[in-house]
Design an enzyme around this catalytic site. Sequence first.
Site, mmCIF file in Angstrom:
data_model
loop_
_atom_site.group_PDB
_atom_site.id
_atom_site.type_symbol
_atom_site.label_atom_id
_atom_site.label_comp_id
_atom_site.label_asym_id
_atom_site.label_seq_id
_atom_site.Cartn_x
_atom_site.Cartn_y
_atom_site.Cartn_z
ATOM 1 N N GLU A 127 0.805 -1.242 0.000
ATOM 2 C CA GLU A 127 0.000 0.000 0.000
ATOM 3 C C GLU A 127 0.826 1.275 0.000
ATOM 4 O O GLU A 127 0.546 2.205 0.754
ATOM 5 C CB GLU A 127 -0.946 -0.001 1.204
ATOM 6 C CG GLU A 127 -1.889 -1.183 1.221
ATOM 7 C CD GLU A 127 -2.890 -1.135 2.377
ATOM 8 O OE1 GLU A 127 -2.745 -0.290 3.276
ATOM 9 O OE2 GLU A 127 -3.825 -1.954 2.365
ATOM 10 N N ASN A 169 2.182 -5.121 -3.203
ATOM 11 C CA ASN A 169 0.771 -5.435 -2.944
ATOM 12 C C ASN A 169 -0.005 -4.142 -2.662
ATOM 13 O O ASN A 169 0.467 -3.283 -1.916
ATOM 14 C CB ASN A 169 0.712 -6.346 -1.704
ATOM 15 C CG ASN A 169 -0.642 -6.956 -1.442
ATOM 16 O OD1 ASN A 169 -1.227 -7.576 -2.328
ATOM 17 N ND2 ASN A 169 -1.152 -6.800 -0.229
ATOM 18 N N HIS A 205 -10.317 -6.021 -2.284
ATOM 19 C CA HIS A 205 -11.401 -5.821 -1.314
ATOM 20 C C HIS A 205 -12.525 -5.114 -2.076
ATOM 21 O O HIS A 205 -12.425 -3.928 -2.363
ATOM 22 C CB HIS A 205 -10.922 -4.983 -0.127
ATOM 23 C CG HIS A 205 -9.842 -5.657 0.660
ATOM 24 N ND1 HIS A 205 -10.078 -6.813 1.377
ATOM 25 C CD2 HIS A 205 -8.534 -5.358 0.844
ATOM 26 C CE1 HIS A 205 -8.941 -7.183 1.973
ATOM 27 N NE2 HIS A 205 -7.997 -6.324 1.657
#
Length: 297
Positions: A127, A169, A205
């Site tokens: 992130e 990621n 998500h």
Amino acid sequence: ESTLGAAAAQTGRYFGAAVPAGRLSESAYTTILNREFNMITAENEMKMDATEPSQNQFNFTSGDRIANWAISNGKRVRGHTLAWHAQQPGWMQNMSGSALRSALLNHVTKVAEHYRGKVYAWDVVNEAFADGGSGGRRDSNLQRTGNDWIEAAFRAARAADPGAKLCYNDYNTDGINAKSTGIYNMVRDFKARGVPIDCVGFQSHLGTTLSGDYQANLQRFADLGVDVQITELDVEQGSNQANIYAAVTRACLAVSRCTGITAWGVRDDTSWRDDNPLLFDRSGNKKAAYYSVLDAL
Ligand code: XIL
């Protein structure tokens, strides 16, 4: 095939789940985990705050529980995560500059060395890009040490565990957008300059819709010469949940370098979200979303 893991293995892929260490003592939970999944991610136990609670004093107790459970049950491990702006130990949150840079690289080195030989792929950096239209980096104490902190982390991870695949990621990368393009440009640059990167994780998500270019986005990264993986899949419960799970699964199968899918949990009652986003209900029953994934694999 009759389980997610076996069905994914038919095409050389895996199907994984995120697991909190505490659930490993619940037999109803481990029965499902052991039966259905063949890749394990520690939900929190390998993060920076868990593994280095005091500077240079490492605690691998809970992470080891998960890794050893996985390996002793014939499963592989995705390591998550070596460097992140969130879930940092208190001592690190207030550090900056060259002291933070050294502390970060020491953390990456020591944790990756501890798990050397046990981890299939590490989320080396998690992130690091900003949401919205900038396509740039997220501000953080790590970013303020210099724009090259990400490649420094990847180089340290490679030196510490040459056998692990090294991934970047992130989330909100579920289509071709400014954020995913910023990451794409970084990966292209890393490949051009020989910075060690092997894979990109797409957390996924998801809400009630899926971007129409989800697969095309995976493919453009794969075309750079990295593997891609769905690393934290969960989907808001609603009329579209099963369809979205199936579409994500089909997208991965359509991209030859998409090596596997991980759901961010097993049963809805153990999810970090409160919108029942997983494949098993609170009683451990298979949901419609489960059957749609199994069908698509
Ligand atoms: C979440 C865990 O599921 C929660 O238990 C914890 O409180 C916060 O972190 N992106 C990530 C994961 O990379 O590490 C996060 O996991 C979910 C979002």
